[in-house]
Structures are given as structure tokens and as C-alpha cells.
Design a protein around this motif. Sequence first.
Motif, short mmCIF file in Angstrom:
data_model
loop_
_atom_site.label_atom_id
_atom_site.label_comp_id
_atom_site.label_asym_id
_atom_site.label_seq_id
_atom_site.Cartn_x
_atom_site.Cartn_y
_atom_site.Cartn_z
N ARG A 190 -3.17 -5.36 11.92
CA ARG A 190 -3.69 -4.59 10.79
C ARG A 190 -2.55 -4.13 9.87
NH1 ARG A 190 -8.54 -2.27 10.45
NH2 ARG A 190 -8.84 -2.49 12.70
N GLU A 191 -1.42 -3.72 10.43
CA GLU A 191 -0.31 -3.24 9.60
C GLU A 191 0.23 -4.35 8.71
OE1 GLU A 191 -0.74 -2.72 12.71
OE2 GLU A 191 -0.61 -0.56 13.11
N ALA A 192 0.29 -5.57 9.22
CA ALA A 192 0.78 -6.68 8.40
C ALA A 192 -0.19 -6.98 7.26
CB ALA A 192 0.97 -7.92 9.26
N GLU A 193 -1.49 -6.91 7.50
CA GLU A 193 -2.46 -7.13 6.44
C GLU A 193 -2.38 -6.03 5.39
OE1 GLU A 193 -6.19 -7.46 8.36
OE2 GLU A 193 -5.86 -9.52 9.06
N GLN A 194 -2.16 -4.81 5.82
CA GLN A 194 -2.04 -3.71 4.86
C GLN A 194 -0.77 -3.82 4.02
OE1 GLN A 194 -2.26 -0.24 7.36
NE2 GLN A 194 -4.52 -0.32 7.53
N SER A 195 0.21 -4.59 4.49
CA SER A 195 1.43 -4.82 3.72
C SER A 195 1.28 -5.92 2.69
CB SER A 195 2.59 -5.14 4.67
OG SER A 195 2.82 -4.08 5.57
N GLY A 196 0.09 -6.52 2.60
CA GLY A 196 -0.18 -7.56 1.61
C GLY A 196 -0.01 -8.97 2.13
N LEU A 197 0.18 -9.14 3.42
CA LEU A 197 0.33 -10.48 3.99
C LEU A 197 -1.04 -11.04 4.34
CD1 LEU A 197 3.35 -9.80 6.37
CD2 LEU A 197 3.35 -10.27 3.91
N HIS A 198 -1.12 -12.36 4.44
CA HIS A 198 -2.39 -13.01 4.77
C HIS A 198 -2.12 -14.31 5.52
CE1 HIS A 198 -1.72 -16.00 1.55
NE2 HIS A 198 -1.27 -14.98 0.83
N ARG A 199 -3.14 -14.81 6.16
CA ARG A 199 -3.03 -16.05 6.93
C ARG A 199 -2.70 -17.23 6.02
NH1 ARG A 199 -7.12 -16.65 12.00
NH2 ARG A 199 -6.90 -14.54 12.88
#
Length: 492
Positions: free
Chosen positions: A49-58
Motif C-alpha cells: 500500500r505504501e508503494a502505491e501511495q507513492s505513485g507507483l503502479h504495476r
Amino acid sequence: MFDGMPRRVVSLWFPRLASDRALRLRPVDGPFALTFKHSNANRLYCLNREAEQSGLHRGMSYADARAFCPGLHSRPATPDGDRRFLHILRRWATRYCPWVGLEGDDGLVLNITGSAHLLGGEDALMADLRDRLTRAGFTVQAGLADTRGAAWALARHGEGVAPIGEALTALAKLPVAALRLDDDTSVALQRLGIRSIGDLAAARRAPLARRFGPGLLMRLDQALGAQPEDISPLPDPPHYGVRMTLPEPIGLLADVMEGTRRLLDQLCGKMKTHEVGARQLCVTLRRLDQDHQQVELRLARPLRDPHRILPLFERGLAEVEAGFGIDQLRLEATQVDPLPVQQISHAAHRDKDQLDDLVSRLGTRIGLENIHRFLPADSHIPERSFIIAPAAYSDPERGWSRPRPRPLCLFPPEPIAGTGPQPPARFRWRRMSLTTGRAAGPERIAPEWWLEDDNWRSGLRDYWRVETTQGRRLWLFFTPQAPGWFVQGEFA
């Protein structure tokens, strides 16, 4: 299945299954992602979740992800391990109902019809399910409805519960992609102004069928219950075990061997049906005093031939204390490997079978892990030209491709007295005075510069095969950059 009872289906979706599993094994704080290699570039496979909140995506490039988020932690993805873990979750989910199937690579589907009351109703079941998975460290979204399609849509696009008989009401505002449609069909429907499932259900069916084919309406009918959709639970893995209860107790080795033979015939027939072979077998013998004794057998190769397996049991069964008698025998293949049916020649495989049986016999005495074989390696450096592998888990090589012969015995270089590039006529080695009778060489071997090896930092070596008048056949080398002679091997 349950007459007069409405069908109820639960769909579970684990949007971060891979990263949640990795973090359970080794927790980290902050943004985390698993990476995989695609088209010679590392890309993000699954994020927390923290990585997604940083603007990263699959699918994002790993280099770009590190630029956006310098504190990103990462590990290589292991899709095979994720699939195996999903099977473990499937077995765990049978605590709620016996019918549990897989939903793609990141979901489960449960048919809880007739099971919810055992946990206090549907609300209690769903709460218990979410609570257990959350405490285990998994992100989960769940949907409950009358059909598999509706439950899938709610889990991935709404996360809710559709009351009995009200699937359309619960799904009406969800996007058409919730019907498990491909991206092209979803985009085409949106261009026509059909954006939600409610819009699709209200549209005329004939034009939709002509334009998109029967698949679109089939998915809609499956979600609304107009067409049935089965939930196929995975079959339990076959159990490779047989037993025999005796009317009278036995104690002689010949009788125990005969009982084991009959069990082997049954077990090997079952393994042949499933095209597997046993790597580890266990015979359990129950005595009249209810004591149990076990004899384990580990095989060098997957095997299902009872005539080859039975003699290997004789040594272990001979050591069994029968006491007042044995009244039950149980044989189980505790480890099996694939063994597909092959068209083979008896003459071509006879020697290999004899070698495998020999390794198995030795393994019963000293352990299979203590039997090794030498295999060739891709290196011209003598010390790196072979590897040592367990004989039971490797295949012998037909031949070693060597342009020059190599000694059977290699050891660290041992210095001897000598000057000049030609082998010394007389030298002393291991307290023996030797005289060179015949020499063949040199064979120049250069270091592998891409590998760090302290023994080869001195540079080139010129190898010679030297036969001494005393009968020793040695492998000598000369170092031209720092003149000196050494002995490194001995020919048989």
C-alpha cells in the motif's frame, strides 16, 4: 445440491497476494515492491500500500520507480511460490465450506450454500473470514451474492453483499468491466454509452448479440443468475497408501516380505495410473501389543516397479522385532515424482537401472546424501572443470569433452625444484627422488580473468604429462612469468 435453498457464493480477491506473502516472510518498513524481468528490463510486479501511495503502479519500470521513490525496497518475484501459496489458502478456506475453487491467480471462490448457519450466519462468516485474513497480514476484498459472477463483481469493484434475489440491484451501478469482460469489449460498450451493468441490462439484447457475440450476454446472464455457472473445487491430491490387516499374526521375514509384495503391487498400480514414481517409501508394521515399527526406503530414482523395489526392503524388514506377531502392514509412498510412460528399450536402460538400484542399496546403508558423482563443468581451469553432485538427484554424463587428458587425482599445487621451460630431468617430490622418463606438452592454460581465484593470480601455466622411470605418472606445470615448477595431479 441443497433442494429449496438459495445458492450463496463468496468471492475473495487478494490484490496484493505476492507482496503480502513476501512481507510475511521478511517484513520491511516503507514502500515495497516485487520485480520481474520483462524484455530485458526490470518492472514492478506487485506493490504494497505504501508503494502505491507513492505513485507507483504495476508494470512500471524499476528504474523509474526508484527515481520516484528512492526509499523503495524490492525483491525478485516468485510466481510459482505465489501459486503454491494460493493453493494453501484454498485448503485453509475449506474451514468455511467444502466447495472451494480458484479464481484466477489471485482469488478464491466459495460455495457457502448451507454452511453459513454453522458460523452464525452470513454476516458472521464474512466478518470472521476478513478478520482472520487481515490478522494474517493479507489485503482481501470479498463479495457475496447468489451467483459466481455477481460475487466476483462485488469483490473487485464494490466489496459488498447482494441480498438474496437482488443481484441486479447490487450490480446496477458497477462498471461493465465487472462482468469479467475483456478490455476491448468494455471500451466499445462505453463508446456506445453503456457504462454500467444497469445500462447493459436495460439495453436491447438483439443488437448487442449481433455486434459483440453471445459471450457478452452470457456473462450478464451468469451474473444475474439466468445461466448457471459451476464452482469446481480442486480435487484432493491422490493418496499413495495401502494397508493390509491380517487374520492371523505373522512374524517370519518371508511372510512379511510376501505381505509387502502384495501391497507393492497395489501401490505401484495406483502410481502407474497417475504416472508418478516413488522416491521415498515407508512400511509401518503394527504388532499385537499395538506397538508400531517403521522401515523407510529412499530411492535414487522415481520407481514404480515392484520387482525392483521389494529386494531393497529386505535389509530393513529383517531388523524388525515382530514380538508376539504382526497383524497389520501399511505401505505409503511419502514422496513421489513425475514418471511419465515412455517407449524404452530394455537393452538401452538395463545398465542405468542396475546403477540406480546400486545407489539405492548403498543409500539404505550410508544415506543417499553421502553418495556423489562427478559431472563436467564449463571451464578450462582444472579445479573448475568438474562439479560434485548427489548421485540420487543428477544424471551421469555420457562423456567428458576434453581435448587433452586430465589426471584422476587433483590436489593443490606442490612446488618442486626445476629451472627452465622443460621438465626437470630429476626432481624430488613427497620425499621421493624421481627421474623423468617421458614428457608430453606443453598445454598452456590462461586464467579466467572474469573470476577471482587466488590460485590463478600468478598468470599463465604450461602443463606437462610426465612419466617417471619409477612408475609415477604426474601432471606438472611451469609458470613462465615467475619461473617455477609445480605438481598438481597424478594419472591413474
